[in-house]
Design an enzyme around this catalytic site. Structure first.
Site, PDB file in Angstrom:
ATOM      1  CE  LYS A 110       0.716  -1.143  59.277  1.00 52.50           C
ATOM      2  NZ  LYS A 110      -0.111  -0.066  59.826  1.00 52.50           N
ATOM      3  N   GLY A 222       0.297  16.361  51.428  1.00 51.44           N
ATOM      4  CA  GLY A 222      -0.342  15.077  51.098  1.00 51.44           C
ATOM      5  C   GLY A 222      -1.833  15.275  50.954  1.00 51.44           C
ATOM      6  CE1 TYR A 223      -6.647  18.491  49.784  1.00 50.43           C
ATOM      7  CE2 TYR A 223      -7.577  17.321  47.900  1.00 50.43           C
ATOM      8  CZ  TYR A 223      -7.689  18.261  48.908  1.00 50.43           C
ATOM      9  OH  TYR A 223      -8.865  18.977  49.050  1.00 50.43           O
ATOM     10  N   GLY A 224      -4.254  12.671  50.118  1.00 52.64           N
ATOM     11  CA  GLY A 224      -4.925  11.382  49.967  1.00 52.64           C
ATOM     12  C   GLY A 224      -6.056  11.294  50.978  1.00 52.64           C
ATOM     13  CG  ASN A 225      -8.415   8.227  54.037  1.00 52.08           C
ATOM     14  OD1 ASN A 225      -8.244   8.694  55.155  1.00 52.08           O
ATOM     15  ND2 ASN A 225      -9.498   7.542  53.729  1.00 52.08           N
ATOM     16  CB  ALA A 226      -4.620  11.260  56.248  1.00 46.87           C
ATOM     17  N   GLY A 227      -5.109  13.556  54.220  1.00 48.11           N
ATOM     18  CA  GLY A 227      -4.940  14.982  53.921  1.00 48.11           C
ATOM     19  C   GLY A 227      -6.186  15.635  53.352  1.00 48.11           C
TER      20      GLY A 227
HETATM   21  P1  NAD Z   1      -2.942   8.009  50.593  1.00 45.01           P
HETATM   22  O1  NAD Z   1      -2.192   7.068  49.743  1.00 45.01           O
HETATM   23  O2  NAD Z   1      -4.427   8.075  50.489  1.00 45.01           O
HETATM   24  O3  NAD Z   1      -2.395   9.510  50.323  1.00 45.01           O
HETATM   25  C1  NAD Z   1      -1.061   9.871  50.365  1.00 45.01           C
HETATM   26  C2  NAD Z   1      -0.933  11.250  49.714  1.00 45.01           C
HETATM   27  O4  NAD Z   1       0.405  11.701  49.870  1.00 45.01           O
HETATM   28  C3  NAD Z   1      -1.229  11.253  48.223  1.00 45.01           C
HETATM   29  O5  NAD Z   1      -1.983  12.399  47.914  1.00 45.01           O
HETATM   30  C4  NAD Z   1       0.163  11.365  47.584  1.00 45.01           C
HETATM   31  O6  NAD Z   1       0.134  11.997  46.309  1.00 45.01           O
HETATM   32  C5  NAD Z   1       0.834  12.233  48.625  1.00 45.01           C
HETATM   33  N1  NAD Z   1       2.296  12.227  48.514  1.00 45.01           N
HETATM   34  C6  NAD Z   1       3.134  11.196  48.234  1.00 45.01           C
HETATM   35  N2  NAD Z   1       4.400  11.636  48.163  1.00 45.01           N
HETATM   36  C7  NAD Z   1       4.353  12.952  48.432  1.00 45.01           C
HETATM   37  C8  NAD Z   1       5.331  13.962  48.514  1.00 45.01           C
HETATM   38  N3  NAD Z   1       6.625  13.691  48.296  1.00 45.01           N
HETATM   39  N4  NAD Z   1       4.936  15.222  48.818  1.00 45.01           N
HETATM   40  C9  NAD Z   1       3.647  15.519  49.023  1.00 45.01           C
HETATM   41  N5  NAD Z   1       2.678  14.593  48.965  1.00 45.01           N
HETATM   42  C10 NAD Z   1       3.027  13.348  48.660  1.00 45.01           C
HETATM   43  O7  NAD Z   1      -2.467   7.727  52.071  1.00 45.01           O
HETATM   44  P2  NAD Z   1      -3.212   8.075  53.440  1.00 45.01           P
HETATM   45  O8  NAD Z   1      -4.033   6.917  53.838  1.00 45.01           O
HETATM   46  O9  NAD Z   1      -3.818   9.428  53.366  1.00 45.01           O
HETATM   47  O10 NAD Z   1      -1.936   8.097  54.405  1.00 45.01           O
HETATM   48  C11 NAD Z   1      -1.106   9.234  54.529  1.00 45.01           C
HETATM   49  C12 NAD Z   1      -0.308   9.112  55.818  1.00 45.01           C
HETATM   50  O11 NAD Z   1      -1.212   8.982  56.897  1.00 45.01           O
HETATM   51  C13 NAD Z   1       0.608   7.876  55.881  1.00 45.01           C
HETATM   52  O12 NAD Z   1       1.759   8.208  56.648  1.00 45.01           O
HETATM   53  C14 NAD Z   1      -0.225   6.879  56.651  1.00 45.01           C
HETATM   54  O13 NAD Z   1       0.566   5.898  57.310  1.00 45.01           O
HETATM   55  C15 NAD Z   1      -0.913   7.813  57.634  1.00 45.01           C
HETATM   56  N6  NAD Z   1      -2.113   7.219  58.219  1.00 45.01           N
HETATM   57  C16 NAD Z   1      -3.219   6.988  57.456  1.00 45.01           C
HETATM   58  C17 NAD Z   1      -4.339   6.403  58.041  1.00 45.01           C
HETATM   59  C18 NAD Z   1      -5.596   6.181  57.256  1.00 45.01           C
HETATM   60  O14 NAD Z   1      -6.585   5.699  57.862  1.00 45.01           O
HETATM   61  N7  NAD Z   1      -5.657   6.506  55.993  1.00 45.01           N
HETATM   62  C19 NAD Z   1      -4.309   6.053  59.407  1.00 45.01           C
HETATM   63  C20 NAD Z   1      -3.172   6.311  60.158  1.00 45.01           C
HETATM   64  C21 NAD Z   1      -2.070   6.895  59.539  1.00 45.01           C
END
Ligand code: NAD
Length: 420
Positions: A110, A222-227
């Protein structure tokens, strides 16, 4: 003295505690345990970057290689103002376990840079990304250590980094980094791979539990990439109804479920899921405690604790986020009979398709999206079954089972290499 933020201490302590528990159960050799408690290597770098105002700013960064007994180190790079070496150490060790539980021929690493990308221009970010690679280049390589995107780093940043590394090598070496744009030898299917892997796991879990998920309710924190991709795929692949979602601005609820395209369009337009027409505002606590078949924590770590665990009503918790459940909450949920798909397994779809990207880069031959999905589904199923079988053999919950599978494989590789 440098102050370590609470969250960094939590991640580091949690990672150490989880290893300790698994090591005790499998009676791991003390030397192997000592080796796995710490990273094999770490590099601290200082970078100078010319800012747009003509001044030079100094940045600090790290790369941690936790263990490469099974193959080259693999793991993302974070750009974050609160980055600490302890967080990076914990995350690097989780990558060792994640690649091992998925049986990928990789180790764990990392990286991070202490910076606030939100206050930097695109050209400043490009100069910082290139400076990081210049400082770390000799530490990286397709056969040594392969970074990827993580918090606040994007496919564009991966593109600049792959370019800088290629300049240093005097030839295109795209395989040094994954999560690249498609036009720069990225992989089809990488965009939604994390959520897709999680949804495949949920499908496997529902078969194990004899649950029919069609028409059942889901909630997503959470509504980013994963959500957001979990929303799309829970509807598409499982026929579920997503009745609550949240982001950093708030949580929304509609018992009839949200349409994916409409909610995404609203999020794109307004920057948030809140105030979506027809939705009621609820608290984050209420979202987590809804009576749903599947709860997807997809935002932050340590959101389910011993305080709210007794009130969680989901049948399945699919951990798309890293570390959303504290160890104390884990025990409470297990005793309540809630089926947890642990992060090591549930969100490993991302690193698995990153591995596919490495393979395609090495071959110079690219798969279509359908092939990526099929291969991902096979890998997720095999890993799911290994964890499930181990959970039955040792009579432990899924998280500990995932650790046992992962730690054993790494320890076996270290033994065969003569490291202990
Ligand atoms: P991202 O930045 O695309 O999205 C994060 C989301 O969480 C955003 O919508 C943000 O508004 C929301 N958020 C932040 N604080 C919040 C709160 N207090 N309450 C509710 N929502 C909140 O990130 P991502 O890539 O979707 O990652 C999310 C999680 O998934 C992280 O823990 C990350 O480590 C894990 N993850 C992601 C990947 C990947 O490929 N994207 C892979 C493995 C693990």
């Amino acid at each position: 003295m440098i102050q370590i933020p609470q969250s960094a201490q939590t991640s580091y302590n949690t990672s150490q505690k989880q290893l300790e528990e698994a090591a005790a159960i499998i009676e791991l050799d003390p030397a192997a345990y000592e080796l796995l408690r710490r990273p094999l290597r770490e590099l601290h770098v200082t970078m100078t970057v010319k800012m747009d105002n003509g001044r030079t700013k100094i940045f600090q960064g790290f790369r941690v290689q936790h263990n490469d007994a099974r193959g080259p180190n693999k793991g993302g790079i974070r750009f974050h103002p609160d980055e600490t070496i302890d967080t990076i150490r914990a995350l690097a060790s989780w990558m060792t376990w994640k690649t091992s539980v998925m049986d990928l021929p990789l180790g764990g690493g990392k990286g991070g840079v202490i910076c606030n990308p939100k206050t930097m221009s695109t050209s400043e970010l490009e100069r910082l990304s290139r400076a990081y690679i210049r400082q770390l280049g000799s530490f990286l390589g397709p056969e040594k250590d392969i970074p990827a995107p993580d918090v606040y780093t994007t496919s564009q940043i991966m593109g600049w980094m792959a370019d800088e590394y290629s300049i240093m090598q005097g030839k295109n070496t795209f395989g040094v980094i994954t999560g690249k744009p498609l036009a720069l030898c990225g992989s089809a299917g990488r965009g939604d791979a994390t959520a897709r892997g999680g949804i495949y796991c949920v499908r496997n879990a529902s078969e194990t539990l004899g649950l029919n998920l069609a028409g059942e309710r889901a909630a997503i924190q959470g509504y980013g990439n994963a959500g957001s991709n979990a929303h799309k795929l829970a509807i598409q692949l499982l026929g579920m109804k997503v009745i609550a979602v949240s982001d950093s601005s708030g949580s929304i609820y509609n018992p009839d479920g949200f349409l994916y395209d409409a909610l995404m369009a609203h999020k794109k337009k307004t920057g948030s899921v809140t105030f979506f027409p027809g939705a009621a505002a609820i608290s984050d606590k209420e979202l987590l405690e809804l009576d749903v078949a599947v709860l997807f924590p997809a935002a932050l770590d340590s959101v389910i604790t011993k305080t709210n665990a007794p009130d969680i009503r989901a049948k399945i918790i699919a951990e798309l986020a890293n570390g959303p459940i504290t160890p104390e909450a884990d025990a409470i949920l297990y005793n309540k009979g809630i089926y947890i798909i642990p992060d090591l397994l549930c969100n490993a779809g991302g690193v698995t398709v990153s591995y596919f990207e490495m393979v395609q880069n090495a071959y110079g031959y690219y798969w279509d999206e359908e092939q990526v999905h099929q291969r991902l589904e096979n890998k997720m199923k095999t890993a799911f079954l290994a964890v499930q079988q181990t959970s039955q053999t040792y009579k432990v919950h899924n998280r500990l089972a995932a650790y046992i599978v992962a730690v054993k494989r790494v320890a076996d590789a270290m033994k065969l290499r003569g490291w202990y």
